[in-house]
Design a protein around this motif. Sequence first.
Motif, PDB file in Angstrom:
ATOM      1  N   SER A  21       0.828  -1.208   0.000  1.00 38.74           N
ATOM      2  CA  SER A  21       0.000   0.000   0.000  1.00 38.74           C
ATOM      3  C   SER A  21       0.861   1.257   0.000  1.00 38.74           C
ATOM      4  O   SER A  21       0.560   2.235  -0.691  1.00 38.74           O
ATOM      5  CB  SER A  21      -0.922   0.014   1.220  1.00 38.74           C
ATOM      6  OG  SER A  21      -1.812  -1.080   1.186  1.00 38.74           O
ATOM      7  N   LYS A  22       1.948   1.231   0.757  1.00 35.28           N
ATOM      8  CA  LYS A  22       2.848   2.386   0.829  1.00 35.28           C
ATOM      9  C   LYS A  22       3.525   2.634  -0.511  1.00 35.28           C
ATOM     10  O   LYS A  22       3.657   3.793  -0.946  1.00 35.28           O
ATOM     11  CB  LYS A  22       3.903   2.165   1.916  1.00 35.28           C
ATOM     12  CG  LYS A  22       4.882   3.320   2.061  1.00 35.28           C
ATOM     13  CD  LYS A  22       5.917   3.032   3.143  1.00 35.28           C
ATOM     14  CE  LYS A  22       6.951   4.159   3.242  1.00 35.28           C
ATOM     15  NZ  LYS A  22       7.990   3.873   4.272  1.00 35.28           N
ATOM     16  N   PHE A  23       3.947   1.569  -1.201  1.00 34.73           N
ATOM     17  CA  PHE A  23       4.667   1.731  -2.462  1.00 34.73           C
ATOM     18  C   PHE A  23       3.748   2.251  -3.564  1.00 34.73           C
ATOM     19  O   PHE A  23       4.096   3.190  -4.290  1.00 34.73           O
ATOM     20  CB  PHE A  23       5.295   0.409  -2.899  1.00 34.73           C
ATOM     21  CG  PHE A  23       6.064   0.508  -4.194  1.00 34.73           C
ATOM     22  CD1 PHE A  23       7.394   0.897  -4.183  1.00 34.73           C
ATOM     23  CD2 PHE A  23       5.461   0.215  -5.410  1.00 34.73           C
ATOM     24  CE1 PHE A  23       8.111   1.008  -5.373  1.00 34.73           C
ATOM     25  CE2 PHE A  23       6.163   0.326  -6.600  1.00 34.73           C
ATOM     26  CZ  PHE A  23       7.492   0.720  -6.572  1.00 34.73           C
ATOM     27  N   PHE A  24       2.571   1.654  -3.712  1.00 38.55           N
ATOM     28  CA  PHE A  24       1.701   2.012  -4.834  1.00 38.55           C
ATOM     29  C   PHE A  24       0.789   3.198  -4.527  1.00 38.55           C
ATOM     30  O   PHE A  24       0.330   3.868  -5.451  1.00 38.55           O
ATOM     31  CB  PHE A  24       0.873   0.792  -5.264  1.00 38.55           C
ATOM     32  CG  PHE A  24       1.680  -0.253  -5.969  1.00 38.55           C
ATOM     33  CD1 PHE A  24       2.060  -0.095  -7.290  1.00 38.55           C
ATOM     34  CD2 PHE A  24       2.090  -1.400  -5.305  1.00 38.55           C
ATOM     35  CE1 PHE A  24       2.816  -1.052  -7.943  1.00 38.55           C
ATOM     36  CE2 PHE A  24       2.843  -2.369  -5.949  1.00 38.55           C
ATOM     37  CZ  PHE A  24       3.207  -2.196  -7.270  1.00 38.55           C
ATOM     38  N   GLU A  25       0.505   3.436  -3.272  1.00 38.26           N
ATOM     39  CA  GLU A  25      -0.305   4.574  -2.821  1.00 38.26           C
ATOM     40  C   GLU A  25      -1.565   4.738  -3.678  1.00 38.26           C
ATOM     41  O   GLU A  25      -2.401   3.853  -3.736  1.00 38.26           O
ATOM     42  CB  GLU A  25       0.548   5.849  -2.834  1.00 38.26           C
ATOM     43  CG  GLU A  25       1.704   5.823  -1.848  1.00 38.26           C
ATOM     44  CD  GLU A  25       2.438   7.140  -1.794  1.00 38.26           C
ATOM     45  OE1 GLU A  25       2.599   7.645  -0.673  1.00 38.26           O
ATOM     46  OE2 GLU A  25       2.841   7.672  -2.853  1.00 38.26           O
ATOM     47  N   HIS A  26      -1.663   5.865  -4.391  1.00 40.54           N
ATOM     48  CA  HIS A  26      -2.884   6.173  -5.144  1.00 40.54           C
ATOM     49  C   HIS A  26      -3.040   5.337  -6.408  1.00 40.54           C
ATOM     50  O   HIS A  26      -4.100   5.377  -7.045  1.00 40.54           O
ATOM     51  CB  HIS A  26      -2.915   7.661  -5.502  1.00 40.54           C
ATOM     52  CG  HIS A  26      -2.803   8.568  -4.310  1.00 40.54           C
ATOM     53  ND1 HIS A  26      -3.714   8.541  -3.264  1.00 40.54           N
ATOM     54  CD2 HIS A  26      -1.884   9.512  -3.983  1.00 40.54           C
ATOM     55  CE1 HIS A  26      -3.371   9.433  -2.353  1.00 40.54           C
ATOM     56  NE2 HIS A  26      -2.264  10.037  -2.758  1.00 40.54           N
ATOM     57  N   ASN A  27      -2.004   4.608  -6.797  1.00 39.58           N
ATOM     58  CA  ASN A  27      -2.097   3.749  -7.975  1.00 39.58           C
ATOM     59  C   ASN A  27      -2.635   2.364  -7.648  1.00 39.58           C
ATOM     60  O   ASN A  27      -2.679   1.491  -8.519  1.00 39.58           O
ATOM     61  CB  ASN A  27      -0.715   3.601  -8.630  1.00 39.58           C
ATOM     62  CG  ASN A  27      -0.214   4.908  -9.216  1.00 39.58           C
ATOM     63  OD1 ASN A  27      -0.998   5.667  -9.788  1.00 39.58           O
ATOM     64  ND2 ASN A  27       1.067   5.183  -9.067  1.00 39.58           N
ATOM     65  N   LEU A  28      -3.022   2.158  -6.407  1.00 38.45           N
ATOM     66  CA  LEU A  28      -3.546   0.862  -5.970  1.00 38.45           C
ATOM     67  C   LEU A  28      -5.075   0.894  -6.016  1.00 38.45           C
ATOM     68  O   LEU A  28      -5.708   1.644  -5.287  1.00 38.45           O
ATOM     69  CB  LEU A  28      -3.064   0.569  -4.544  1.00 38.45           C
ATOM     70  CG  LEU A  28      -3.354  -0.822  -3.982  1.00 38.45           C
ATOM     71  CD1 LEU A  28      -2.623  -1.891  -4.776  1.00 38.45           C
ATOM     72  CD2 LEU A  28      -2.947  -0.889  -2.512  1.00 38.45           C
ATOM     73  N   SER A  29      -5.652   0.073  -6.881  1.00 35.28           N
ATOM     74  CA  SER A  29      -7.112   0.052  -7.004  1.00 35.28           C
ATOM     75  C   SER A  29      -7.753  -1.060  -6.186  1.00 35.28           C
ATOM     76  O   SER A  29      -8.910  -0.955  -5.778  1.00 35.28           O
ATOM     77  CB  SER A  29      -7.520  -0.085  -8.471  1.00 35.28           C
ATOM     78  OG  SER A  29      -6.969  -1.248  -9.057  1.00 35.28           O
ATOM     79  N   SER A  30      -7.000  -2.148  -5.943  1.00 33.93           N
ATOM     80  CA  SER A  30      -7.523  -3.218  -5.080  1.00 33.93           C
ATOM     81  C   SER A  30      -6.358  -4.016  -4.501  1.00 33.93           C
ATOM     82  O   SER A  30      -5.328  -4.185  -5.142  1.00 33.93           O
ATOM     83  CB  SER A  30      -8.461  -4.151  -5.848  1.00 33.93           C
ATOM     84  OG  SER A  30      -7.772  -4.866  -6.848  1.00 33.93           O
ATOM     85  N   LEU A  31      -6.550  -4.487  -3.276  1.00 32.31           N
ATOM     86  CA  LEU A  31      -5.537  -5.301  -2.596  1.00 32.31           C
ATOM     87  C   LEU A  31      -6.255  -6.322  -1.729  1.00 32.31           C
ATOM     88  O   LEU A  31      -6.951  -5.966  -0.773  1.00 32.31           O
ATOM     89  CB  LEU A  31      -4.629  -4.417  -1.731  1.00 32.31           C
ATOM     90  CG  LEU A  31      -3.551  -5.130  -0.906  1.00 32.31           C
ATOM     91  CD1 LEU A  31      -2.654  -5.981  -1.794  1.00 32.31           C
ATOM     92  CD2 LEU A  31      -2.709  -4.114  -0.135  1.00 32.31           C
ATOM     93  N   ALA A  32      -6.112  -7.592  -2.091  1.00 29.42           N
ATOM     94  CA  ALA A  32      -6.795  -8.667  -1.373  1.00 29.42           C
ATOM     95  C   ALA A  32      -5.778  -9.624  -0.775  1.00 29.42           C
ATOM     96  O   ALA A  32      -4.665  -9.773  -1.291  1.00 29.42           O
ATOM     97  CB  ALA A  32      -7.739  -9.417  -2.309  1.00 29.42           C
TER      98      ALA A  32
END
Length: 232
Positions: A21-32
């Motif tokens: 989450s820290k690396f991708f920040e706003h470029n993260l649309s989903s993380l499961a």
Amino acid sequence: MRILIIEDEARIAKRLERMTSKFFEHNLSSLAICDSLTKGLNYIDQHPIDILLLDLNLNGEDGFNVLESVVAGSFHTIIVSANTDKAITAFAYGVLDFVPKPFDEHRLELAFKRITISGIKIENDIKFLAVKKAGNVCLIDIQDLFYVKGAGIYSELHLKNGKTELHDKSLEKLEQLLATSFERIHKSYLVPLQVAERIIVQPGSRYHLLLKNGEMLPIGRSRYKELKNKMI
């Protein structure tokens, strides 16, 4: 980015989640997060993903049992595992990176940068490309690969025996995977230089690469000078 973590240790899964989450920040649309192979594979069947972070030992389940099928997918696979003795085999099957446990944030970031920063290529000794075919997965030996052609979100693998196989990964993703001996000669073509015969210059500043089997592939104007220097 759409990312799936398959990890059965809750503490490590949360750590991976935080660092990702820290690396991708706003470029993260989903993380499961899934804590078993069965749950993870079901998730992949139902949701498109861009990156899979996979542990190889999940409550006694061997992640290697599904490695062929996951690397055949459209997404990149990064192994996060303490089983470092399996790293060579994992790379041979076409994983993007192998992050050994225990890992730190910097090491995980290096793996992510291979995806997000253009031009980063690490010699990872890939030996096979896994392709889905008639409900099964078959392994294509890299030595049998003549060139790769982009086909939208997929890629066509043109083999030395004249056959063509369709790969679920895009040309850009395969370029990140394949060894440095594969050269991007055009927006639509990846070619191992050992199959190249010579460059042909045609009227109108058009360039083609003549292959040893007699085929000619287009060379992008912006790539001509670099390719010419590499073939001298």
